[in-house]
Motif scaffolding. Structure first.
Motif, PDB file in Angstrom:
ATOM      1  N   ILE A  63       2.480  -2.244   0.088  1.00  0.00           N
ATOM      2  CA  ILE A  63       3.859  -2.042  -0.367  1.00  0.00           C
ATOM      3  C   ILE A  63       4.329  -3.330  -1.029  1.00  0.00           C
ATOM      4  N   ILE A  64       4.579  -3.240  -2.351  1.00  0.00           N
ATOM      5  CA  ILE A  64       5.029  -4.420  -3.083  1.00  0.00           C
ATOM      6  C   ILE A  64       6.496  -4.269  -3.443  1.00  0.00           C
ATOM      7  N   SER A  65       7.155  -5.385  -3.610  1.00  0.00           N
ATOM      8  CA  SER A  65       8.567  -5.403  -3.956  1.00  0.00           C
ATOM      9  C   SER A  65       8.757  -5.263  -5.456  1.00  0.00           C
ATOM     10  N   ASP A  66       9.857  -4.627  -5.851  1.00  0.00           N
ATOM     11  CA  ASP A  66      10.201  -4.558  -7.270  1.00  0.00           C
ATOM     12  C   ASP A  66      10.644  -5.920  -7.792  1.00  0.00           C
ATOM     13  N   ALA A  67      10.817  -6.889  -6.897  1.00  0.00           N
ATOM     14  CA  ALA A  67      11.227  -8.240  -7.297  1.00  0.00           C
ATOM     15  C   ALA A  67      10.044  -9.185  -7.470  1.00  0.00           C
ATOM     16  N   CYS A  68       8.859  -8.799  -6.996  1.00  0.00           N
ATOM     17  CA  CYS A  68       7.688  -9.662  -7.176  1.00  0.00           C
ATOM     18  C   CYS A  68       7.167  -9.491  -8.605  1.00  0.00           C
ATOM     19  N   PRO A  69       6.403 -10.427  -9.111  1.00  0.00           N
ATOM     20  CA  PRO A  69       5.970 -10.355 -10.514  1.00  0.00           C
ATOM     21  C   PRO A  69       5.280  -9.047 -10.906  1.00  0.00           C
ATOM     22  N   ILE A  70       4.318  -8.584 -10.126  1.00  0.00           N
ATOM     23  CA  ILE A  70       3.635  -7.341 -10.513  1.00  0.00           C
ATOM     24  C   ILE A  70       4.563  -6.139 -10.357  1.00  0.00           C
TER      25      ILE A  70
ATOM     26  N   GLY B  59       9.970   3.457  -4.975  1.00  0.00           N
ATOM     27  CA  GLY B  59       9.420   4.565  -4.210  1.00  0.00           C
ATOM     28  C   GLY B  59       8.159   5.174  -4.797  1.00  0.00           C
ATOM     29  N   SER B  60       7.818   4.797  -6.033  1.00  0.00           N
ATOM     30  CA  SER B  60       6.605   5.334  -6.669  1.00  0.00           C
ATOM     31  C   SER B  60       5.350   4.756  -6.023  1.00  0.00           C
ATOM     32  N   THR B  61       4.304   5.558  -6.048  1.00  0.00           N
ATOM     33  CA  THR B  61       2.969   5.072  -5.742  1.00  0.00           C
ATOM     34  C   THR B  61       2.263   4.951  -7.082  1.00  0.00           C
ATOM     35  N   VAL B  62       1.587   3.845  -7.297  1.00  0.00           N
ATOM     36  CA  VAL B  62       0.946   3.590  -8.581  1.00  0.00           C
ATOM     37  C   VAL B  62      -0.465   3.062  -8.354  1.00  0.00           C
ATOM     38  N   ARG B  63      -1.417   3.619  -9.103  1.00  0.00           N
ATOM     39  CA  ARG B  63      -2.801   3.158  -9.059  1.00  0.00           C
ATOM     40  C   ARG B  63      -3.062   2.397 -10.350  1.00  0.00           C
ATOM     41  N   VAL B  64      -3.569   1.169 -10.211  1.00  0.00           N
ATOM     42  CA  VAL B  64      -3.789   0.314 -11.380  1.00  0.00           C
ATOM     43  C   VAL B  64      -5.236  -0.157 -11.442  1.00  0.00           C
ATOM     44  N   LEU B  65      -5.647  -0.500 -12.659  1.00  0.00           N
ATOM     45  CA  LEU B  65      -6.947  -1.107 -12.898  1.00  0.00           C
ATOM     46  C   LEU B  65      -6.698  -2.588 -13.115  1.00  0.00           C
ATOM     47  N   LEU B  66      -7.288  -3.417 -12.256  1.00  0.00           N
ATOM     48  CA  LEU B  66      -7.114  -4.865 -12.341  1.00  0.00           C
ATOM     49  C   LEU B  66      -8.059  -5.449 -13.384  1.00  0.00           C
ATOM     50  N   SER B  67      -7.826  -6.686 -13.747  1.00  0.00           N
ATOM     51  CA  SER B  67      -8.648  -7.329 -14.783  1.00  0.00           C
ATOM     52  C   SER B  67     -10.119  -7.458 -14.368  1.00  0.00           C
ATOM     53  N   ASP B  68     -10.407  -7.457 -13.066  1.00  0.00           N
ATOM     54  CA  ASP B  68     -11.803  -7.527 -12.620  1.00  0.00           C
ATOM     55  C   ASP B  68     -12.447  -6.135 -12.549  1.00  0.00           C
ATOM     56  N   ARG B  69     -11.736  -5.119 -13.086  1.00  0.00           N
ATOM     57  CA  ARG B  69     -12.179  -3.718 -13.165  1.00  0.00           C
ATOM     58  C   ARG B  69     -12.123  -2.992 -11.830  1.00  0.00           C
ATOM     59  N   SER B  70     -11.543  -3.604 -10.809  1.00  0.00           N
ATOM     60  CA  SER B  70     -11.343  -2.908  -9.547  1.00  0.00           C
ATOM     61  C   SER B  70     -10.010  -2.166  -9.603  1.00  0.00           C
ATOM     62  N   GLU B  71      -9.860  -1.180  -8.749  1.00  0.00           N
ATOM     63  CA  GLU B  71      -8.627  -0.402  -8.703  1.00  0.00           C
ATOM     64  C   GLU B  71      -7.854  -0.752  -7.442  1.00  0.00           C
TER      65      GLU B  71
ATOM     66  N   PHE C  96      -0.611   0.771  -5.043  1.00  0.00           N
ATOM     67  CA  PHE C  96       0.578   0.159  -4.453  1.00  0.00           C
ATOM     68  C   PHE C  96       1.682   1.196  -4.322  1.00  0.00           C
ATOM     69  N   VAL C  97       2.572   0.966  -3.374  1.00  0.00           N
ATOM     70  CA  VAL C  97       3.864   1.632  -3.330  1.00  0.00           C
ATOM     71  C   VAL C  97       4.870   0.568  -3.733  1.00  0.00           C
ATOM     72  N   VAL C  98       5.788   0.898  -4.649  1.00  0.00           N
ATOM     73  CA  VAL C  98       6.790  -0.060  -5.091  1.00  0.00           C
ATOM     74  C   VAL C  98       8.062   0.177  -4.283  1.00  0.00           C
ATOM     75  N   GLY C  99       8.411  -0.810  -3.465  1.00  0.00           N
ATOM     76  CA  GLY C  99       9.612  -0.730  -2.644  1.00  0.00           C
ATOM     77  C   GLY C  99      10.566  -1.850  -2.994  1.00  0.00           C
ATOM     78  N   ASN C 100      11.627  -1.958  -2.225  1.00  0.00           N
ATOM     79  CA  ASN C 100      12.544  -3.085  -2.443  1.00  0.00           C
ATOM     80  C   ASN C 100      12.088  -4.269  -1.601  1.00  0.00           C
ATOM     81  N   SER C 101      12.788  -5.371  -1.714  1.00  0.00           N
ATOM     82  CA  SER C 101      12.345  -6.599  -1.038  1.00  0.00           C
ATOM     83  C   SER C 101      12.331  -6.464   0.484  1.00  0.00           C
ATOM     84  N   ARG C 102      13.182  -5.625   1.043  1.00  0.00           N
ATOM     85  CA  ARG C 102      13.190  -5.437   2.504  1.00  0.00           C
ATOM     86  C   ARG C 102      12.011  -4.601   2.973  1.00  0.00           C
TER      87      ARG C 102
END
Length: 90
Positions: A53-60, A24-36, A39-45
Motif C-alpha cells: 500500500i503506497i501513499s498518493d503523496a510518495c513519489p511513485i 483506492g486503485s490497485t495498479v500493476r506496473v512494469l519496473l525498469s528491471d522488467r519485474s512486475e 500496489f494499492v494507492v492509499g492516502n498517507s495514513r
C-alpha cells in the motif's frame, strides 16, 4: 519530505475508456528491471509499503495518480529517475 521530486507522465495508448489510477486503485506496473509489482494507492495514513500500500503523496504514488493502462510515468527520488509502465488498473 519529498522536496525536489519531479513527476513526468508520457501518455501511451488512448486510455480515455480505461480506468485511471486514483485513491483506492490497485495498479500493476512494469519496473525498469522488467519485474512486475502490484500496489494499492492509499492516502498517507493508509500507507504500508511492506504490504503493497503506497501513499498518493510518495513519489511513485503521485506519479501514478491519473495514469491509465499503457502509460509510462517517471518519478524522481533524490538524483535518481525511475520509470514504470502501467500494465493494469482496477
Amino acid at each position: 519530505m519529498y522536496a525536489g521530486t519531479k513527476v513526468v507522465v508520457a501518455m501511451g495508448e488512448d486510455t480515455s475508456t480505461n480506468t485511471r489510477v486514483r485513491l483506492g486503485s490497485t495498479v500493476r506496473v512494469l519496473l525498469s528491471d522488467r519485474s512486475e509489482k502490484t500496489f494499492v494507492v492509499g492516502n498517507s495514513r493508509e500507507s504500508d509499503p511492506v504490504n503493497g500500500i503506497i501513499s498518493d503523496a510518495c513519489p511513485i504514488g503521485r506519479a501514478l495518480i491519473g495514469a491509465g493502462k499503457g502509460d509510462r510515468v517517471s518519478y524522481q527520488v533524490g538524483e535518481k529517475v525511475f520509470t514504470v509502465e502501467v500494465l493494469e488498473v482496477w
